[in-house]
Design an enzyme around this catalytic site. Structure first.
Site, short mmCIF file in Angstrom:
data_model
loop_
_atom_site.label_atom_id
_atom_site.label_comp_id
_atom_site.label_asym_id
_atom_site.label_seq_id
_atom_site.Cartn_x
_atom_site.Cartn_y
_atom_site.Cartn_z
N THR A 231 31.76 -47.26 -21.95
CA THR A 231 33.40 -47.98 -22.69
C THR A 231 33.80 -46.33 -23.05
O THR A 231 32.66 -45.66 -23.96
CB THR A 231 32.78 -49.08 -23.97
OG1 THR A 231 32.03 -48.75 -24.54
CG2 THR A 231 32.27 -50.02 -23.14
N GLU A 278 37.24 -51.56 -25.98
CA GLU A 278 36.32 -51.14 -25.21
C GLU A 278 36.25 -51.47 -24.47
O GLU A 278 36.39 -52.40 -23.38
CB GLU A 278 34.83 -51.63 -25.81
CG GLU A 278 34.96 -51.59 -27.15
CD GLU A 278 33.02 -51.97 -27.85
OE1 GLU A 278 32.23 -51.65 -28.05
OE2 GLU A 278 33.42 -53.41 -27.83
#
Length: 338
Positions: A231, A278
């Site tokens: 992420t 994220e």
């Protein structure tokens, strides 16, 4: 990563208007030649939603007819942040995002003035005579129907019209923009409420484009890599967006556009920490740390949840990615990212 059938958004409905060279004039700077005698829309313009853009369209029309530059006069920080600095305000567009959208809207420039104690204490008469007329040299203004200004918000649209007439400025007041399909009237407050409920589609309808945030990618705990979903992590200060999973589109620092799936929340399966955005980019490998990216929210997939095991979470993440791809493939909401 799961396999990809990623397709970039194409067509006029998915594309932003071309970015123009925007003149930005701040406190203490002389008014540049390109903004002298401008006609300006005045407001905070948080979100630059459909109602705000009605003001900007009017400014462009009036300025073109008069052979004058078109501009926006806006204020930083937002007055609410000045009057209540300890209360986080969920801003739809910070200054950087606001300027980025304004560059897409075909105006010549922006006057950014600091909202401080001196400005807050300025009388309505001085606001027009000293700021609009003498300092900025405006020849006309456009405001919304609910615009208030001056010390204690003493200035109303009617007061502004009278003061502008006294100083030889034109003044047009724009009525509210009607929402479609019986929805609430277009306003920044309505958009914030939609995002706080996770209703990205509703917020985007009121905005007229996909809502986006910007931030610098920071180091995290690298847990996403071990799960197969690396992420790009961005902290969003004072963000009221509902915690959950979203289909997103991302503009990288080099201008490249990618699609992906993002989680905004506290990661209840692991640490229940501070809220963090994220984002997993489909079919991407590379180092984004320290880069400033823009994340555009296309749709809400589900609320944040706690899973009993990492395996259960990963299975759900694969499903989230598949749903995000499907939603992104059919989305036709305009973009301000390009």
């Amino acid at each position: 990563m799961p396999p990809s059938d990623e397709t970039a958004a194409t067509g006029s409905a998915a594309s932003a208007p071309p970015r123009s060279v925007l003149i930005v004039n701040r406190d203490g700077e002389p008014v540049p030649e390109g903004l002298r005698g401008a006609v300006a829309a005045i407001g905070n313009f948080d979100g630059l939603h459909r109602g705000h853009r009605a003001l900007i369209a009017a400014v462009r029309e009036i300025a073109a007819a008069a052979g004058r530059p078109s501009a926006v006069l806006t204020f930083e920080p937002h007055p609410r942040e000045f009057f209540a600095p300890d209360v986080g305000m969920f801003r739809l567009t910070d200054e950087g995002a606001k300027l980025a959208v304004l560059a897409r809207l075909g105006i010549d420039g922006v006057f950014v003035r600091r909202f401080d104690a001196a400005l807050a204490g300025t009388s309505a008469a001085a606001f027009v005579g000293r700021l609009l007329k003498d300092e900025l040299g405006l020849t006309g203004v456009v405001i919304g129907h609910d615009f208030h200004f001056g010390r204690g918000r003493e200035g109303t649209p009617a007061v502004l019209q009278a003061l502008c007439a006294e100083h030889g400025l034109t003044c047009r007041v724009i009525e509210p923009v009607a929402a479609e399909c019986g929805e609430v009237p277009v306003s920044s407050s309505a958009i914030r409420a939609a995002l706080e409920a996770g209703d990205v589609a509703g917020a985007n309808r009121l905005l007229g484009f996909r809502w986006f945030v910007q931030g610098v990618v920071r180091h995290g705990d690298k847990r996403g890599r071990t799960l197969g979903f690396p992420t790009a992590n961005v902290a969003l200060p004072a963000c009221g967006l509902a915690h959950g999973i979203y289909a997103v589109r991302v503009r990288l620092a080099d201008g490249a556009l990618r699609e992906g799936v993002a989680s905004y929340g506290r990661r209840p399966t692991f640490d229940n920490g501070a809220p963090l955005l994220e984002t997993t980019l489909f079919d991407f490998s590379g180092d984004l740390y320290g880069q400033r990216i823009a994340v555009e929210f296309v749709g809400f997939l589900r609320g944040e949840a706690r899973f009993d095991s990492a395996e259960a979470l990963v299975a759900q993440m694969h499903e989230d990615a598949a749903q995000a791809r499907a939603l992104l493939a059919r989305d036709e909401v305009p973009s301000m990212l390009g």
